[in-house]
Design a protein around this motif. Sequence first.
Motif, PDB file in Angstrom:
ATOM      1  N   HIS A  67       0.823  -1.203   0.000  1.00 39.68           N
ATOM      2  CA  HIS A  67       0.000   0.000   0.000  1.00 39.68           C
ATOM      3  C   HIS A  67       0.857   1.253   0.000  1.00 39.68           C
ATOM      4  CE1 HIS A  67       0.387   0.883   4.439  1.00 39.68           C
ATOM      5  NE2 HIS A  67       0.668  -0.408   4.470  1.00 39.68           N
ATOM      6  N   HIS A  68       0.178   2.402   0.099  1.00 35.40           N
ATOM      7  CA  HIS A  68       0.790   3.713  -0.063  1.00 35.40           C
ATOM      8  C   HIS A  68       1.342   4.283   1.231  1.00 35.40           C
ATOM      9  CE1 HIS A  68      -3.166   4.252   1.460  1.00 35.40           C
ATOM     10  NE2 HIS A  68      -3.129   5.565   1.459  1.00 35.40           N
ATOM     11  N   GLY A  69       1.055   3.653   2.357  1.00 36.80           N
ATOM     12  CA  GLY A  69       1.546   4.154   3.631  1.00 36.80           C
ATOM     13  C   GLY A  69       0.604   5.089   4.344  1.00 36.80           C
ATOM     14  N   GLY A  70      -0.647   5.203   3.879  1.00 38.04           N
ATOM     15  CA  GLY A  70      -1.622   6.006   4.610  1.00 38.04           C
ATOM     16  C   GLY A  70      -1.814   5.446   6.008  1.00 38.04           C
ATOM     17  N   ILE A  71      -2.068   6.314   6.977  1.00 32.95           N
ATOM     18  CA  ILE A  71      -2.104   5.875   8.367  1.00 32.95           C
ATOM     19  C   ILE A  71      -3.273   4.938   8.639  1.00 32.95           C
ATOM     20  CG2 ILE A  71      -3.448   7.851   9.191  1.00 32.95           C
ATOM     21  CD1 ILE A  71      -0.465   6.134  10.988  1.00 32.95           C
ATOM     22  N   GLY A  72      -4.401   5.121   7.953  1.00 39.19           N
ATOM     23  CA  GLY A  72      -5.529   4.227   8.156  1.00 39.19           C
ATOM     24  C   GLY A  72      -5.225   2.821   7.689  1.00 39.19           C
ATOM     25  N   THR A  73      -4.664   2.679   6.483  1.00 38.85           N
ATOM     26  CA  THR A  73      -4.294   1.368   5.968  1.00 38.85           C
ATOM     27  C   THR A  73      -3.198   0.746   6.830  1.00 38.85           C
ATOM     28  OG1 THR A  73      -4.786   2.207   3.750  1.00 38.85           O
ATOM     29  CG2 THR A  73      -3.593   0.134   3.884  1.00 38.85           C
ATOM     30  N   THR A  74      -2.223   1.553   7.217  1.00 35.35           N
ATOM     31  CA  THR A  74      -1.137   1.076   8.072  1.00 35.35           C
ATOM     32  C   THR A  74      -1.670   0.472   9.364  1.00 35.35           C
ATOM     33  OG1 THR A  74       0.438   2.689   7.178  1.00 35.35           O
ATOM     34  CG2 THR A  74       0.891   1.814   9.372  1.00 35.35           C
ATOM     35  N   SER A  75      -2.575   1.185  10.019  1.00 41.51           N
ATOM     36  CA  SER A  75      -3.082   0.719  11.306  1.00 41.51           C
ATOM     37  C   SER A  75      -3.958  -0.518  11.161  1.00 41.51           C
ATOM     38  CB  SER A  75      -3.847   1.837  12.009  1.00 41.51           C
ATOM     39  OG  SER A  75      -4.951   2.281  11.245  1.00 41.51           O
ATOM     40  N   GLN A  76      -4.737  -0.598  10.096  1.00 43.47           N
ATOM     41  CA  GLN A  76      -5.572  -1.776   9.905  1.00 43.47           C
ATOM     42  C   GLN A  76      -4.721  -3.018   9.650  1.00 43.47           C
ATOM     43  OE1 GLN A  76      -8.685  -2.164  10.417  1.00 43.47           O
ATOM     44  NE2 GLN A  76      -9.682  -0.165  10.245  1.00 43.47           N
ATOM     45  N   ALA A  77      -3.628  -2.871   8.901  1.00 42.22           N
ATOM     46  CA  ALA A  77      -2.746  -4.010   8.667  1.00 42.22           C
ATOM     47  C   ALA A  77      -2.002  -4.401   9.941  1.00 42.22           C
ATOM     48  CB  ALA A  77      -1.768  -3.690   7.543  1.00 42.22           C
ATOM     49  N   LEU A  78      -1.630  -3.420  10.764  1.00 39.64           N
ATOM     50  CA  LEU A  78      -1.027  -3.739  12.058  1.00 39.64           C
ATOM     51  C   LEU A  78      -2.011  -4.515  12.931  1.00 39.64           C
ATOM     52  CD1 LEU A  78       0.844  -0.423  12.942  1.00 39.64           C
ATOM     53  CD2 LEU A  78       1.895  -2.691  12.796  1.00 39.64           C
ATOM     54  N   ALA A  79      -3.259  -4.096  12.949  1.00 36.64           N
ATOM     55  CA  ALA A  79      -4.269  -4.787  13.750  1.00 36.64           C
ATOM     56  C   ALA A  79      -4.493  -6.208  13.263  1.00 36.64           C
ATOM     57  CB  ALA A  79      -5.584  -4.004  13.720  1.00 36.64           C
ATOM     58  N   ALA A  80      -4.359  -6.421  11.953  1.00 35.44           N
ATOM     59  CA  ALA A  80      -4.547  -7.756  11.384  1.00 35.44           C
ATOM     60  C   ALA A  80      -3.333  -8.654  11.583  1.00 35.44           C
ATOM     61  CB  ALA A  80      -4.871  -7.645   9.898  1.00 35.44           C
TER      62      ALA A  80
END
Length: 447
Positions: free
Chosen positions: A338-351
């Motif tokens: 992904h592009h490094g947006g904070i929302g995508t980053t945090s969702q992948a961390l949670a997963a």
Amino acid sequence: LGGDAAARRQGAEALKRLRILMTPAGSAGDVHPFLGLGHVLRGRGHEVVVLTSEPFRDEVAGAGLEFESVLGAARFEAVLDDPDLWHPVRGPRAIFRLLRREDLDRVYDALERRYEPGRTVLVGHPLSFPAGVFEETRGAPAVTVQLAPIAFRTRHLQPVLPGGIDPNRWPSVVQRTFWWVADRLVVNRLAARDLHPFMKAKGVTPAAESLYDWVHSPHRVLGFFPEWFGPPQPDWPPQLRLVGFPLYDGSPNPSLDPGLERLLGSTPKPVVVTPGSANRQAAELFRAAALATERRGIPSLFVTPWSDQLPSPLPEHVTHVQRAPFSALFPRAAAVVHHGGIGTTSQALAAGVPQVVQGRCFDQPDNGARLERLGVGRSLAAGDPEAGALFAALNALLDDPEVEPAARRWARAMRTDAGEPAMERAADLVEEASGAGPFSGARPPTR
């Protein structure tokens, strides 16, 4: 937070019903945290109005909140089409071009119309300049929401900047000179076209040196990330409170489309590739991802509403969907590109899944650098990605025996942070801000 959160909520019946005026700005990743917070506040009995761009009307309604459009769909789409939007240097210029005087006046007038002294709290994105001006001119209690650590300058641990620039390697005098030039010769010049005249018309003197300190409400600033992702620095704003990642992705009860659910149940875990909901300039990323995952022998799932960016025809190992809730999708992925947006980053961390980040601008390169420090990510250079580099990054993550345990560790940390969800803690602080008393005088001077 000061006191026990459960005890504060037990006394919630005595709290007056507030009117919360939210002014998010940006793409879905910027708006969703406000909707999640608004949903919690609405559940506590408060009136929540979201003043934002027309394309988010349905999502605001889906969160049970009142919507007011302050930017038309055509203007919003024009920004997405701007080729400068994803450029490391020219990106901020594209954002400031959006801030036309008539749009600033429209937001301010909407706040004026809906403001009720004594029971109204403003909750704004830092780019919602009219909310900051309104806070100063009307003495309204306000909360600024910052989504990523790069928002806070420091003389200590510096964030990684667009273009992969790491100021931590510079002497302190070079760091100070860099920010002096950025503030006075770039930001202030961009603001001089429409923002500064708007501020002066409302009786607010623009910051002579920098907008940096001014955008932070002196009442309260919320950092929507945890300490282990963005360790607090000694010179961060004293009114800042970190609440953790919001993890709201567009709906109170997200679920996968039945067809996608069946697909994921019948194939090995795919690599999910998503360049952000606002990114219409990701054709090279999709091309590289198709080649890299084919070489790796792993299926891939491309998530974008802009199908004209995709290879045509799609390779057999690639599936495309326009959208999917990341909180439901990412736990089914082998990795996320992904592009490094904070929302995508945090969702992948949670997963608990590894991430490859190709950050181009804004907070994206810094988020990628933080993932690398956590041991769960790899960053690609800005610019058109090469399939070979993406293939190597995927191999480094998927074949490293230390990555999976690290990803699980941080996913557990997100489940146990501070013992309660981030949005509940954020809602506590918004309610607390309502009793902060009127704000009088100018905001703190800039550094």
